[in-house]
Motif scaffolding. Structure first.
Motif, PDB file in Angstrom:
ATOM      1  N   VAL A  74      42.096  41.967  46.676  1.00 43.23           N
ATOM      2  CA  VAL A  74      43.059  41.015  46.277  1.00 43.23           C
ATOM      3  C   VAL A  74      42.787  40.451  44.909  1.00 43.23           C
ATOM      4  O   VAL A  74      41.837  39.905  44.626  1.00 43.23           O
ATOM      5  CB  VAL A  74      43.210  39.605  47.134  1.00 43.23           C
ATOM      6  CG1 VAL A  74      41.913  39.111  47.313  1.00 43.23           C
ATOM      7  CG2 VAL A  74      44.187  38.715  46.762  1.00 43.23           C
ATOM      8  N   TYR A  76      43.587  37.773  42.268  1.00 44.96           N
ATOM      9  CA  TYR A  76      44.015  36.364  42.396  1.00 44.96           C
ATOM     10  C   TYR A  76      43.983  35.908  41.273  1.00 44.96           C
ATOM     11  O   TYR A  76      43.233  36.107  40.308  1.00 44.96           O
ATOM     12  CB  TYR A  76      43.004  35.673  43.285  1.00 44.96           C
ATOM     13  CG  TYR A  76      43.320  34.096  43.135  1.00 44.96           C
ATOM     14  CD1 TYR A  76      44.683  33.748  43.892  1.00 44.96           C
ATOM     15  CD2 TYR A  76      42.911  33.241  42.309  1.00 44.96           C
ATOM     16  CE1 TYR A  76      45.013  32.343  43.784  1.00 44.96           C
ATOM     17  CE2 TYR A  76      43.084  32.011  42.431  1.00 44.96           C
ATOM     18  CZ  TYR A  76      44.336  31.713  43.067  1.00 44.96           C
ATOM     19  OH  TYR A  76      44.744  30.083  42.939  1.00 44.96           O
ATOM     20  N   GLN A 102      41.295  29.455  47.422  1.00 42.74           N
ATOM     21  CA  GLN A 102      42.034  30.900  47.593  1.00 42.74           C
ATOM     22  C   GLN A 102      41.078  31.748  47.635  1.00 42.74           C
ATOM     23  O   GLN A 102      41.082  32.701  48.314  1.00 42.74           O
ATOM     24  CB  GLN A 102      42.982  30.989  46.513  1.00 42.74           C
ATOM     25  CG  GLN A 102      44.134  30.042  46.657  1.00 42.74           C
ATOM     26  CD  GLN A 102      44.028  28.661  46.086  1.00 42.74           C
ATOM     27  OE1 GLN A 102      43.128  28.295  45.201  1.00 42.74           O
ATOM     28  NE2 GLN A 102      44.878  28.009  46.428  1.00 42.74           N
ATOM     29  N   ALA A 106      39.998  34.481  50.894  1.00 40.80           N
ATOM     30  CA  ALA A 106      39.945  35.703  50.854  1.00 40.80           C
ATOM     31  C   ALA A 106      38.731  36.124  51.126  1.00 40.80           C
ATOM     32  O   ALA A 106      38.606  37.326  51.729  1.00 40.80           O
ATOM     33  CB  ALA A 106      40.522  36.127  49.444  1.00 40.80           C
ATOM     34  N   VAL A 113      37.654  40.123  46.010  1.00 39.79           N
ATOM     35  CA  VAL A 113      38.405  39.276  45.481  1.00 39.79           C
ATOM     36  C   VAL A 113      38.249  39.579  43.818  1.00 39.79           C
ATOM     37  O   VAL A 113      37.184  39.770  43.393  1.00 39.79           O
ATOM     38  CB  VAL A 113      38.278  37.924  45.528  1.00 39.79           C
ATOM     39  CG1 VAL A 113      39.120  36.798  44.767  1.00 39.79           C
ATOM     40  CG2 VAL A 113      38.223  37.576  46.905  1.00 39.79           C
ATOM     41  N   VAL A 115      39.321  38.468  39.921  1.00 40.84           N
ATOM     42  CA  VAL A 115      40.122  37.146  39.308  1.00 40.84           C
ATOM     43  C   VAL A 115      40.072  37.287  37.662  1.00 40.84           C
ATOM     44  O   VAL A 115      39.138  37.458  37.220  1.00 40.84           O
ATOM     45  CB  VAL A 115      39.258  35.823  39.499  1.00 40.84           C
ATOM     46  CG1 VAL A 115      40.153  34.733  39.064  1.00 40.84           C
ATOM     47  CG2 VAL A 115      39.000  35.510  40.824  1.00 40.84           C
ATOM     48  N   TRP A 167      48.019  37.872  44.382  1.00 42.69           N
ATOM     49  CA  TRP A 167      48.302  36.726  44.757  1.00 42.69           C
ATOM     50  C   TRP A 167      48.351  35.781  43.427  1.00 42.69           C
ATOM     51  O   TRP A 167      47.087  35.926  42.763  1.00 42.69           O
ATOM     52  CB  TRP A 167      47.201  36.070  45.783  1.00 42.69           C
ATOM     53  CG  TRP A 167      47.227  34.859  46.454  1.00 42.69           C
ATOM     54  CD1 TRP A 167      48.289  33.700  46.230  1.00 42.69           C
ATOM     55  CD2 TRP A 167      46.355  34.080  47.260  1.00 42.69           C
ATOM     56  NE1 TRP A 167      47.967  32.688  46.702  1.00 42.69           N
ATOM     57  CE2 TRP A 167      47.070  32.897  47.635  1.00 42.69           C
ATOM     58  CE3 TRP A 167      45.078  34.845  48.316  1.00 42.69           C
ATOM     59  CZ2 TRP A 167      46.181  32.065  48.599  1.00 42.69           C
ATOM     60  CZ3 TRP A 167      44.677  33.830  48.966  1.00 42.69           C
ATOM     61  CH2 TRP A 167      45.147  32.506  49.130  1.00 42.69           C
ATOM     62  N   THR A 176      52.253  37.719  38.586  1.00 46.04           N
ATOM     63  CA  THR A 176      52.055  38.610  39.905  1.00 46.04           C
ATOM     64  C   THR A 176      53.594  39.209  40.114  1.00 46.04           C
ATOM     65  O   THR A 176      53.556  40.449  40.621  1.00 46.04           O
ATOM     66  CB  THR A 176      51.663  37.962  41.147  1.00 46.04           C
ATOM     67  OG1 THR A 176      52.232  36.714  41.469  1.00 46.04           O
ATOM     68  CG2 THR A 176      50.063  37.641  41.005  1.00 46.04           C
ATOM     69  N   THR A 348      47.519  27.647  51.230  1.00 44.78           N
ATOM     70  CA  THR A 348      46.372  28.749  51.029  1.00 44.78           C
ATOM     71  C   THR A 348      46.467  29.649  52.588  1.00 44.78           C
ATOM     72  O   THR A 348      46.225  30.868  52.753  1.00 44.78           O
ATOM     73  CB  THR A 348      45.023  28.192  50.689  1.00 44.78           C
ATOM     74  OG1 THR A 348      45.204  27.530  49.294  1.00 44.78           O
ATOM     75  CG2 THR A 348      44.002  29.277  50.645  1.00 44.78           C
TER      76      THR A 348
END
Length: 372
Positions: A74, A76, A102, A106, A113, A115, A167, A176, A348
């Motif tokens: 994911v 994020y 968040q 996840a 994850v 970021v 996300w 996104t 969330t």
């Protein structure tokens, strides 16, 4: 910390998603099972030119016992953190200043994850961050999905085709949505299963017009600074007074909290005209940033918004939902009885459930591999 973010002269790349550097780190607020890396990789800016960017990748998956199925990633994209200084998410994760709701959600689902820091936010000397420049933000997110799959410690868990979901919230939600629209052309090889985007800024010109005065006026100033950096080949700062240019240079180093505290004046206070967004060059930029190419996303999209959002009016997300419906795009909508900040937290678990439903879908069509 400074050494990691300093780009070396010999360090370069021109392939989107190319991994330039990795460093294992420990995030103090996360449990000992979480492994984390900060990475530097290649992406592209608003004009398609290669740029170095940084990010953080987190995982609870053991390399000794890799999952029999590919572990989802994911990406994020957080909301706006600021224009410079120590407000890159990768730096705030180390200092304990990055919100973790968040990310924890996840990780608890055993997803990897990733970021992103965003264009010019992190690497020394490249700022300010190009706030509201959506095309570059989308490239950075998609290339992070590519780069995360190249981390050596994760290669056992991540075979060649990894399920990806995106996300984002606020400016991250804007990134996104653009990523979903650009992915079929920019990153067709990614197995993008779905996108969740909250409080999406669809029209930055409308945001500047509605927030140019009042408690959030500094966001309009930040947008002017960020977009003038993204479109540095255009003379965008000509709308500023001499005092305004001084303020803009100072703002380039500030976090969003400091911006909001220090610059409460209306945007016109720093400009030669009361409506800088109506300047001809600014109209061009804001129109270009109002939507992507109206391309059709290849993955389903979930939009959500707070009914009492004072920063990004709920109508912004609602209009995008209606547009997608009219175009026959698979899209869902959820409205929360909350403001901007409360919605980010309250949503969330439900958003994560929606992403999990996307991940249970079959893989997307395999596109061609990206060129060099």
């Amino acid at each position: 910390m400074t050494d990691f973010y300093t780009l070396l002269p010999a360090e370069h790349g021109d392939r989107p998603g190319q991994l330039l550097r990795t460093q294992a780190i420990t995030i103090p607020q996360l449990d000992h099972r979480t492994r984390a890396w900060r990475i530097m990789y290649v992406s592209s800016d608003s004009r398609g030119e290669p740029i170095p960017v940084t990010a953080t990748v987190l995982s609870t998956t053991s390399t000794a016992q890799p999952s029999p199925q590919s572990t989802p990633i994911v990406v994020y994209c957080p909301s706006f953190h600021g224009l410079g200084g120590p407000c890159a998410p990768s730096q705030q994760l180390l200092t304990g200043d990055e919100p973790l709701e968040q990310i924890r959600e996840a990780l608890d689902r055993e997803w990897t994850v990733a970021v992103p820091d965003g264009e010019n936010l992190g690497i020394t000397g490249l700022g300010p961050h190009t706030f509201l420049a959506a095309r570059a933000a989308a490239h950075v997110a998609l290339d992070l999905a590519r780069a995360a799959q190249s981390i050596p410690e994760l290669t056992q868990s991540h075979p060649s085709r990894v399920p990806i979901v995106l996300w984002g919230y606020g400016d991250g939600g804007r990134a996104t949505v653009w990523a979903a629209e650009l992915a079929p052309e920019y990153a067709p090889e990614l197995d993008l299963r779905g996108v969740a985007a909250g409080a999406v800024v669809t029209d930055p010109g409308a945001l500047v017009r509605t927030q140019h005065r009042g408690p959030w006026a500094a966001l309009a100033l930040a947008g002017l600074v960020g977009l003038s950096r993204a479109y540095h080949h255009l003379p965008l700062r000509h709308v500023l007074t001499e005092d305004g240019r001084r303020v803009a240079r100072h703002a380039e180093q500030l976090s969003v909290a400091t911006l909001l505290a220090q610059y409460r004046q209306p945007l016109q206070h720093w400009c030669e005209r009361p409506d800088p967004w109506n300047d001809a060059i600014w109209r061009f930029v804001l129109t270009r940033e109002s939507r992507s190419s109206a391309a059709t996303p290849a993955a389903p999209i979930h939009l959500y918004h707070g009914a009492h959002d004072p920063i990004v009016p709920v109508e912004s997300g609602g209009e995008l939902f209606i547009e997608y419906q009219r175009r026959g795009i698979e899209v869902s909508w959820r409205e929360y009885d909350a403001n901007h900040l409360r919605t980010a937290i309250d949503s969330t678990p439900e958003v994560a459930d929606t992403l999990a439903s996307f991940l249970r879908r079959p893989p997307t069509r395999v596109g061609p591999l990206p060129g060099p």
